[in-house]
Design a protein around this motif. Sequence first.
Motif, short mmCIF file in Angstrom:
data_model
loop_
_atom_site.label_atom_id
_atom_site.label_comp_id
_atom_site.label_asym_id
_atom_site.label_seq_id
_atom_site.Cartn_x
_atom_site.Cartn_y
_atom_site.Cartn_z
N ALA A 5 0.75 -1.14 0.02
CA ALA A 5 0.07 -0.04 0.09
C ALA A 5 0.97 1.36 -0.10
N LEU A 8 2.36 1.58 -3.63
CA LEU A 8 1.28 2.26 -4.44
C LEU A 8 0.85 3.56 -4.47
N TRP A 9 0.61 4.17 -3.02
CA TRP A 9 0.23 5.34 -2.78
C TRP A 9 1.26 6.21 -2.38
N SER A 10 2.37 5.97 -2.68
CA SER A 10 3.49 6.83 -2.05
C SER A 10 3.47 8.31 -2.26
N ASP A 11 2.80 8.69 -3.46
CA ASP A 11 2.71 10.03 -3.84
C ASP A 11 1.65 10.87 -2.70
N SER A 12 0.49 10.07 -2.71
CA SER A 12 -0.48 10.83 -1.82
C SER A 12 -0.07 10.72 -0.18
N LEU A 13 0.55 9.70 0.06
CA LEU A 13 1.08 9.42 1.48
C LEU A 13 2.05 10.44 1.94
N THR A 14 2.94 10.58 0.94
CA THR A 14 4.13 11.51 1.30
C THR A 14 3.47 13.06 1.40
N GLN A 15 2.40 13.19 0.71
CA GLN A 15 2.00 14.69 0.67
C GLN A 15 1.17 14.79 1.92
N GLN A 24 9.27 12.16 -0.87
CA GLN A 24 8.95 10.93 -1.09
C GLN A 24 9.86 9.74 -0.93
#
Length: 342
Positions: A5, A8-15, A24
């Motif tokens: 998870a 896959l969602w590293s961009d959103s989770l980093t933000q 990131q």
Amino acid sequence: LILTAGVLWSDSLTQLIFHDARYQTLFLKTLFWIIAFFFYSILDAFYFGSGKIKKANLWQIFLGSIGPLLIAVGFSRQGNVEGVVFLFGVLYLTSLVPLGFYLFSAIVTKPAWTEIGSCTKELLGYALPRIPARFVLATLFSLGPFLAPHFGSLQDAGFLMVGLMVFRIAELGSTAFGRVILPKAGELFSEGRQEYLKERIEDIVTFVFQIGLFVTLQMTLWSGPIILAWLGRSFAGAIPPMQILTLAVAPYLLFIMLSPIIDAIEEKPINLKHLLLSFIVTLFSSVTAGNFFSQTGLAFGTSLGLATLGFLTVFYLWKRCRINFRFLEVKKILLLNLTLFF
């Protein structure tokens, strides 16, 4: 699952976490560190559960103190945060060496599948309802730094993290005590020695009150000199949050040292209920106070949540075991500590 998870969602989770997509790489390496820590937690639980306390202590000293210190001294001056976090993950992965040995030894004995199944079922029945408790506690501590950029800056989150270190220090001995006392308390309870167990609970409450009050007042007094000597004047902004957070050290110690006893005498996940209530208090008070006082308000919210947690723990044992507080020596201890404080 967490690793998949996270990738896959590293961009959103980093933000979401860092409020800046530039972090990131740091997020992914932190994720690697978390997965590596999971392996160590299995080894640590095995050592404590089987009574191998010395081995557990050695690994804690190596992975929690000596190893991170060497990495920090060797690499932090380069300013490469991602590299330091990645090396922390590699450090924790060394726990795979003894884990692999124990796994191989278990396979060699060729245990019966029925035995494995019955043991697994029994352990999961006890453990699964309690697993969320650790996540709720971690979230409770993360709430202040997570909300800090919304009410101030990312620097405020860093100052709060410095203040929260006081709880990591408080946990050094008390967490190990809790792990050791869990099987012992269960043994006493199953043998019908409730009166003896009640007296030991009273000893713990007395110890935490008398020592915790001293530590709280002294840490409040000395937080400034400690931070300035430890991190320098650029971290002076961390002094007010630490002073406020220090007020919750004693209630948090009560939770750490007494919650294993609740787990030993109750099959229901009582501690999880206490943690959820404390999290709600932390969230509500942090958002409310954070709007007015920024990082200081967030520190107050965390302290109030932890104070609630300690109160609920003691209140439950008071009802369940009828503990009394006659040994606290409240007047004498308050007078002594006020004298030492001034």
